[in-house]
Write a protein that holds these residues in place. Structure first.
Motif, PDB file in Angstrom:
ATOM      1  N   ASP A  22      33.918-123.205  43.394  1.00  0.00           N
ATOM      2  CA  ASP A  22      35.047-122.952  42.490  1.00  0.00           C
ATOM      3  C   ASP A  22      36.386-123.360  43.105  1.00  0.00           C
ATOM      4  O   ASP A  22      36.569-123.273  44.322  1.00  0.00           O
ATOM      5  CB  ASP A  22      35.070-121.455  42.137  1.00  0.00           C
ATOM      6  N   GLY A  23      37.305-123.771  42.249  1.00  0.00           N
ATOM      7  CA  GLY A  23      38.677-124.071  42.685  1.00  0.00           C
ATOM      8  C   GLY A  23      39.059-125.544  42.554  1.00  0.00           C
ATOM      9  O   GLY A  23      40.154-125.936  42.973  1.00  0.00           O
ATOM     10  N   ARG A  26      42.336-126.018  40.325  1.00  0.00           N
ATOM     11  CA  ARG A  26      43.578-125.614  40.990  1.00  0.00           C
ATOM     12  C   ARG A  26      43.942-126.590  42.106  1.00  0.00           C
ATOM     13  O   ARG A  26      45.107-126.875  42.338  1.00  0.00           O
ATOM     14  CB  ARG A  26      43.427-124.179  41.555  1.00  0.00           C
ATOM     15  N   ARG A  73      35.156-125.911  28.043  1.00  0.00           N
ATOM     16  CA  ARG A  73      36.199-126.816  28.546  1.00  0.00           C
ATOM     17  C   ARG A  73      36.308-128.070  27.681  1.00  0.00           C
ATOM     18  O   ARG A  73      35.462-128.305  26.816  1.00  0.00           O
ATOM     19  CB  ARG A  73      35.881-127.176  29.999  1.00  0.00           C
TER      20      ARG A  73
HETATM   21 MG    MG Z   1      37.003-121.865  38.204  1.00  0.00          MG
END
Ligand code: MG
Ligand code: IPE
Ligand code: IPE
Length: 242
Positions: A22-23, A26, A73
């Motif tokens: 995850d990430g 960002r 998404r």
């Molecule tokens: Mg995420």
């Protein structure tokens, strides 16, 4: 050499490590880049981590690549992820004899494009002879979906007369999951700073040690894996005992 590598002789790595990758979004946003660029960097982090796991002698690596909820998404982002996945699998098919990685897919692949689904099945079939490290890709995977599908399959077998309800215990139920036959992960890592499970390995992680880390997945490297394993070794695993 990371911290863990120095201690390797005394502390063996967990047999099975699972990671919520995850990430990526960002990471891209911080750089003013599109989310798909974050996923491309995330794919690189996966390559690095899988290689390092092989070096350490980790037997199973399970990675959360796309959840049953990720269809929310944009079409562009979803397509970007699927393209990266296809690229990775094509590359893995080319390098198979060199890398000796065995691939498995956890999830409902029926929602993928037919050619990507076929590529997954081909990778699974061709790599089944290798045993250095087994990579389980969770793709269109949800822990609840997995449990419901297992329950449905068992119910169908009872209805067909090939199973009796009394036969069902935790051990047998586990055989109906995607992970049937694979030991539960001792360690689950979630980078990116979020501290939740997000529908990952709900059944299998009942007694896993969770390590939450602030690093964004595209920046994740061997040192982070060393740190997570070191943290894991500090934990006192009691399994309900004293
Ligand atoms: Mg995420
Ligand atoms: C994880 O990164 C990859 C997938 C879920 C496919 P994210 O895309 O969730 O990244 P963040 O959480 O938005 O930063
Ligand atoms: C979990 O991450 C799924 C994957 C890493 C593939 P998400 O980014 O989708 O999870 P939430 O939305 O933060 O719970």
């Amino acid at each position: 050499m990371g911290l863990f590598s120095k201690k390797k002789r005394i502390l063996p790595p967990p047999r099975h490590i699972a990671i919520i990758m995850d990430g990526n979004g960002r990471w891209a946003k911080k750089r003013g880049m599109p989310r798909t660029a974050g996923h491309a960097a995330g794919a690189e982090a996966f390559r690095r981590t899988a290689n390092y796991c092989r070096t350490l002698g980790v037997r199973y690596l399970t990675v959360y690549a796309f959840s049953t909820e990720n269809w929310k998404r944009s079409e562009e982002e979803i397509q970007g992820i699927m393209i990266l996945l296809r690229q990775y699998l094509e590359e893995a098919m080319r390098d198979m004899e060199k890398n000796h990685v065995c691939f498995r897919f956890f999830g409902d692949l029926s929602r993928l494009s037919p050619d990507l689904k076929q590529l997954c099945r081909d990778a699974e079939a061709r790599s089944s002879q290798y045993h250095d490290v087994q990579v389980n890709f969770c793709l269109n995977y949800g822990g609840r979906d997995e449990i419901v599908k297992a329950a449905r399959q068992f119910a169908e077998e009872v209805a067909a007369g090939s199973r009796r309800p009394e036969e069902l215990d935790e051990n047998l139920f586990g055989q109906y999951l995607y992970s049937g036959g694979i030991p539960d992960p001792e360690l689950v890592i979630r980078p990116s700073g979020e501290k939740r499970i997000s529908n990952f390995l709900l059944w299998q992680s009942a007694y896993s040690e969770y390590v939450f880390m602030n690093v964004l997945w595209p920046d994740f490297g061997p040192k982070d894996l060393d740190d997570a394993i070191e943290e894991y070794h500090k934990r006192d695993r009691r399994f309900g005992g004293v």
